[in-house]
Design a protein around this motif. Structure first.
Motif, PDB file in Angstrom:
ATOM      1  N   GLU A 159       0.834  -1.204   0.000  1.00  0.00           N
ATOM      2  CA  GLU A 159       0.000   0.000   0.000  1.00  0.00           C
ATOM      3  C   GLU A 159       0.869   1.254   0.000  1.00  0.00           C
ATOM      4  OE1 GLU A 159      -3.851   1.776   2.411  1.00  0.00           O
ATOM      5  OE2 GLU A 159      -2.330   0.670   3.530  1.00  0.00           O
ATOM      6  N   LEU A 160       1.938   1.249   0.789  1.00  0.00           N
ATOM      7  CA  LEU A 160       2.848   2.396   0.840  1.00  0.00           C
ATOM      8  C   LEU A 160       3.433   2.683  -0.539  1.00  0.00           C
ATOM      9  CD1 LEU A 160       4.525   4.493   2.467  1.00  0.00           C
ATOM     10  CD2 LEU A 160       6.218   2.682   2.811  1.00  0.00           C
ATOM     11  N   LEU A 161       3.905   1.647  -1.222  1.00  0.00           N
ATOM     12  CA  LEU A 161       4.504   1.825  -2.542  1.00  0.00           C
ATOM     13  C   LEU A 161       3.468   2.288  -3.567  1.00  0.00           C
ATOM     14  CD1 LEU A 161       6.775  -1.364  -2.710  1.00  0.00           C
ATOM     15  CD2 LEU A 161       7.475   0.969  -2.157  1.00  0.00           C
ATOM     16  N   MET A 162       2.255   1.737  -3.479  1.00  0.00           N
ATOM     17  CA  MET A 162       1.220   2.069  -4.465  1.00  0.00           C
ATOM     18  C   MET A 162       0.648   3.462  -4.265  1.00  0.00           C
ATOM     19  SD  MET A 162      -0.843  -1.545  -4.925  1.00  0.00           S
ATOM     20  CE  MET A 162      -1.945  -0.857  -6.176  1.00  0.00           C
ATOM     21  N   ARG A 163       0.745   3.998  -3.062  1.00  0.00           N
ATOM     22  CA  ARG A 163       0.233   5.348  -2.809  1.00  0.00           C
ATOM     23  C   ARG A 163       1.059   6.411  -3.518  1.00  0.00           C
ATOM     24  NH1 ARG A 163      -0.546   5.726   3.611  1.00  0.00           N
ATOM     25  NH2 ARG A 163      -0.476   7.948   3.132  1.00  0.00           N
ATOM     26  N   SER A 164       2.317   6.104  -3.835  1.00  0.00           N
ATOM     27  CA  SER A 164       3.196   7.086  -4.487  1.00  0.00           C
ATOM     28  C   SER A 164       4.003   6.408  -5.595  1.00  0.00           C
ATOM     29  CB  SER A 164       4.136   7.725  -3.459  1.00  0.00           C
ATOM     30  OG  SER A 164       3.422   8.385  -2.440  1.00  0.00           O
ATOM     31  N   PRO A 165       3.349   6.044  -6.713  1.00  0.00           N
ATOM     32  CA  PRO A 165       4.067   5.377  -7.803  1.00  0.00           C
ATOM     33  C   PRO A 165       5.232   6.230  -8.302  1.00  0.00           C
ATOM     34  CG  PRO A 165       1.698   5.307  -8.170  1.00  0.00           C
ATOM     35  CD  PRO A 165       1.924   6.237  -7.022  1.00  0.00           C
ATOM     36  N   GLY A 166       6.368   5.596  -8.514  1.00  0.00           N
ATOM     37  CA  GLY A 166       7.547   6.298  -8.999  1.00  0.00           C
ATOM     38  C   GLY A 166       8.439   6.835  -7.904  1.00  0.00           C
ATOM     39  N   HIS A 167       7.910   6.950  -6.685  1.00  0.00           N
ATOM     40  CA  HIS A 167       8.712   7.473  -5.575  1.00  0.00           C
ATOM     41  C   HIS A 167       9.569   6.355  -4.982  1.00  0.00           C
ATOM     42  CE1 HIS A 167       9.740  10.089  -2.180  1.00  0.00           C
ATOM     43  NE2 HIS A 167       9.627   9.007  -1.439  1.00  0.00           N
ATOM     44  N   ILE A 168      10.840   6.652  -4.754  1.00  0.00           N
ATOM     45  CA  ILE A 168      11.744   5.663  -4.174  1.00  0.00           C
ATOM     46  C   ILE A 168      11.681   5.753  -2.650  1.00  0.00           C
ATOM     47  CG2 ILE A 168      14.123   4.858  -3.999  1.00  0.00           C
ATOM     48  CD1 ILE A 168      14.638   6.163  -6.731  1.00  0.00           C
ATOM     49  N   PHE A 169      11.298   4.655  -2.013  1.00  0.00           N
ATOM     50  CA  PHE A 169      11.277   4.581  -0.555  1.00  0.00           C
ATOM     51  C   PHE A 169      12.525   3.832  -0.091  1.00  0.00           C
ATOM     52  CE2 PHE A 169       6.823   5.159  -1.565  1.00  0.00           C
ATOM     53  CZ  PHE A 169       6.396   6.049  -0.590  1.00  0.00           C
ATOM     54  N   SER A 170      13.266   4.446   0.810  1.00  0.00           N
ATOM     55  CA  SER A 170      14.434   3.755   1.359  1.00  0.00           C
ATOM     56  C   SER A 170      13.967   2.642   2.287  1.00  0.00           C
ATOM     57  CB  SER A 170      15.315   4.740   2.131  1.00  0.00           C
ATOM     58  OG  SER A 170      14.659   5.168   3.321  1.00  0.00           O
ATOM     59  N   ARG A 171      14.843   1.696   2.539  1.00  0.00           N
ATOM     60  CA  ARG A 171      14.502   0.623   3.474  1.00  0.00           C
ATOM     61  C   ARG A 171      14.195   1.195   4.851  1.00  0.00           C
ATOM     62  NH1 ARG A 171      17.879  -1.330  -0.255  1.00  0.00           N
ATOM     63  NH2 ARG A 171      17.502  -3.439  -1.085  1.00  0.00           N
ATOM     64  N   LYS A 172      14.909   2.256   5.234  1.00  0.00           N
ATOM     65  CA  LYS A 172      14.676   2.876   6.537  1.00  0.00           C
ATOM     66  C   LYS A 172      13.275   3.474   6.608  1.00  0.00           C
ATOM     67  CE  LYS A 172      16.678   6.171   9.824  1.00  0.00           C
ATOM     68  NZ  LYS A 172      17.786   7.130  10.075  1.00  0.00           N
ATOM     69  N   GLN A 173      12.816   4.109   5.525  1.00  0.00           N
ATOM     70  CA  GLN A 173      11.468   4.682   5.504  1.00  0.00           C
ATOM     71  C   GLN A 173      10.412   3.586   5.606  1.00  0.00           C
ATOM     72  OE1 GLN A 173      11.852   6.900   1.800  1.00  0.00           O
ATOM     73  NE2 GLN A 173      11.679   8.831   2.911  1.00  0.00           N
ATOM     74  N   ILE A 174      10.632   2.484   4.906  1.00  0.00           N
ATOM     75  CA  ILE A 174       9.675   1.375   4.953  1.00  0.00           C
ATOM     76  C   ILE A 174       9.645   0.757   6.346  1.00  0.00           C
ATOM     77  CG2 ILE A 174       9.098  -0.891   4.008  1.00  0.00           C
ATOM     78  CD1 ILE A 174      10.391   0.034   1.366  1.00  0.00           C
ATOM     79  N   LEU A 175      10.820   0.598   6.956  1.00  0.00           N
ATOM     80  CA  LEU A 175      10.885   0.064   8.322  1.00  0.00           C
ATOM     81  C   LEU A 175      10.117   0.956   9.291  1.00  0.00           C
ATOM     82  CD1 LEU A 175      14.617  -1.063   8.559  1.00  0.00           C
ATOM     83  CD2 LEU A 175      12.626  -2.550   8.851  1.00  0.00           C
ATOM     84  N   LEU A 176      10.262   2.273   9.128  1.00  0.00           N
ATOM     85  CA  LEU A 176       9.590   3.210  10.024  1.00  0.00           C
ATOM     86  C   LEU A 176       8.080   3.146   9.838  1.00  0.00           C
ATOM     87  CD1 LEU A 176       9.649   5.527  12.069  1.00  0.00           C
ATOM     88  CD2 LEU A 176       9.973   7.112  10.158  1.00  0.00           C
ATOM     89  N   HIS A 177       7.623   3.096   8.598  1.00  0.00           N
ATOM     90  CA  HIS A 177       6.190   3.132   8.316  1.00  0.00           C
ATOM     91  C   HIS A 177       5.492   1.828   8.685  1.00  0.00           C
ATOM     92  CE1 HIS A 177       2.534   4.437   6.235  1.00  0.00           C
ATOM     93  NE2 HIS A 177       2.459   3.210   5.754  1.00  0.00           N
ATOM     94  N   VAL A 178       6.121   0.701   8.406  1.00  0.00           N
ATOM     95  CA  VAL A 178       5.460  -0.599   8.574  1.00  0.00           C
ATOM     96  C   VAL A 178       5.803  -1.264   9.901  1.00  0.00           C
ATOM     97  CG1 VAL A 178       5.180  -2.907   7.588  1.00  0.00           C
ATOM     98  CG2 VAL A 178       5.364  -0.910   6.078  1.00  0.00           C
ATOM     99  N   TRP A 179       7.080  -1.231  10.279  1.00  0.00           N
ATOM    100  CA  TRP A 179       7.507  -1.896  11.513  1.00  0.00           C
ATOM    101  C   TRP A 179       7.695  -0.923  12.676  1.00  0.00           C
ATOM    102  CZ3 TRP A 179       8.701  -3.846   6.764  1.00  0.00           C
ATOM    103  CH2 TRP A 179       8.532  -5.218   6.568  1.00  0.00           C
ATOM    104  N   GLU A 180       7.569   0.393  12.397  1.00  0.00           N
ATOM    105  CA  GLU A 180       7.762   1.448  13.400  1.00  0.00           C
ATOM    106  C   GLU A 180       9.144   1.357  14.037  1.00  0.00           C
ATOM    107  OE1 GLU A 180       4.486   1.417  16.109  1.00  0.00           O
ATOM    108  OE2 GLU A 180       3.050   2.089  14.595  1.00  0.00           O
ATOM    109  N   ILE A 181      10.136   1.040  13.209  1.00  0.00           N
ATOM    110  CA  ILE A 181      11.535   1.001  13.633  1.00  0.00           C
ATOM    111  C   ILE A 181      12.232   2.198  13.004  1.00  0.00           C
ATOM    112  CG2 ILE A 181      13.707  -0.280  13.499  1.00  0.00           C
ATOM    113  CD1 ILE A 181      12.066  -2.850  13.321  1.00  0.00           C
ATOM    114  N   ASP A 182      12.768   3.111  13.824  1.00  0.00           N
ATOM    115  CA  ASP A 182      13.365   4.331  13.285  1.00  0.00           C
ATOM    116  C   ASP A 182      14.884   4.259  13.187  1.00  0.00           C
ATOM    117  OD1 ASP A 182      13.986   4.414  15.933  1.00  0.00           O
ATOM    118  OD2 ASP A 182      13.129   6.400  16.325  1.00  0.00           O
ATOM    119  N   PHE A 183      15.418   3.039  13.080  1.00  0.00           N
ATOM    120  CA  PHE A 183      16.852   2.868  12.871  1.00  0.00           C
ATOM    121  C   PHE A 183      17.045   1.635  11.999  1.00  0.00           C
ATOM    122  CE2 PHE A 183      15.624   0.389  16.528  1.00  0.00           C
ATOM    123  CZ  PHE A 183      16.297  -0.812  16.374  1.00  0.00           C
ATOM    124  N   ASP A 184      18.233   1.480  11.453  1.00  0.00           N
ATOM    125  CA  ASP A 184      18.516   0.326  10.601  1.00  0.00           C
ATOM    126  C   ASP A 184      18.997  -0.832  11.466  1.00  0.00           C
ATOM    127  OD1 ASP A 184      19.231  -1.523   8.754  1.00  0.00           O
ATOM    128  OD2 ASP A 184      20.539  -0.210   7.587  1.00  0.00           O
TER     129      ASP A 184
END
Length: 227
Positions: A159-184
């Motif tokens: 859902e995160l990727l589909m909400r903004s087609p073409g936008h590159i999400f870093s692994r850190k951003q995905i971790l923060l949004h989905v797993w609520e982890i704000d570090f690598d």
């Protein structure tokens, strides 16, 4: 719910952040309009609380740039500029509410809740990018004749990727949004999740077409606009 506050007054920012966090909102903050534009365009936030007089890029210009980019986020304007023309332009550019300064933080929290409740009522039941369709109600995904049921985190990543087609999400951003982890955490949990999504949607695929989730080397992932 995740709120982005773009406000350059340190005292007001502290009051707003404290009030929203006490109301159980997850709050991110920047005091610069250009940084606010970059953050707003990521698709990571449910609501934007925006001042108008900002360094780097003023609030109305930020909204205009978002509109030009076809990026929309529910926006509550918080500003000392109370002129009718400014208010009308803000609404024209997509703002859903306008609170003049000074204000009561209790009213701000109430209006944030009201804006989010209203937004939830108008969000589409499904997301579509090309042939890829994500159903928010059944939590199923359809792609080229294949239907799959995803886990909660798989669904959230897609859902995160589909909400903004073409936008590159870093692994850190995905971790923060989905797993609520704000570090690598130095794990490949994001990569594993993406691979599970691809396997579920291509398991019975008879064509050579690949699911349009692009891996951007050393950065992260994006949804290909030409899905």
């Amino acid at each position: 719910m995740k709120v982005l506050l773009v406000e350059d007054d340190a005292q007001i920012s502290a009051l707003v952040i404290n009030a929203l966090r006490q109301a159980n909102f997850d709050v991110d903050h920047t005091d610069n309009g250009l940084t606010g534009l970059e953050k707003s365009a990521t698709g990571l936030y449910d609501l934007l609380v925006l001042d108008l007089m900002l360094p780097g890029l003023d609030g109305l210009s930020l909204l205009k740039r978002m509109k030009e980019m076809s990026q929309w986020i529910p926006t509550l304007i918080l500003s000392a500029k109370g002129d009718l023309d400014d208010r009308l332009l803000g609404f024209e550019l997509g703002a859903c509410d306008y609170i003049p300064k000074p204000f009561y933080v209790e009213e701000l929290v109430a209006r944030v809740r009201a804006a989010l409740a209203k937004t939830e009522g108008i969000i589409d039941q499904s997301l579509m990018v090309g042939d890829l369709r994500l159903d928010r109600v059944s939590r199923q995904v359809h792609w080229q004749g294949v239907k799959a049921t995803l886990s909660q985190r798989e669904f959230s990543v897609l859902e995160l990727l589909m909400r903004s087609p073409g936008h590159i999400f870093s692994r850190k951003q995905i971790l923060l949004h989905v797993w609520e982890i704000d570090f690598d955490p130095n794990t490949n949990v994001v990569d594993v999740c993406i691979q599970r999504i691809k396997r579920k949607l291509t398991r019975h695929q008879n064509t050579n077409a690949e699911l349009p989730i692009d891996s951007v080397r050393s950065v992260g992932y994006r949804m290909n606009k030409g899905a």
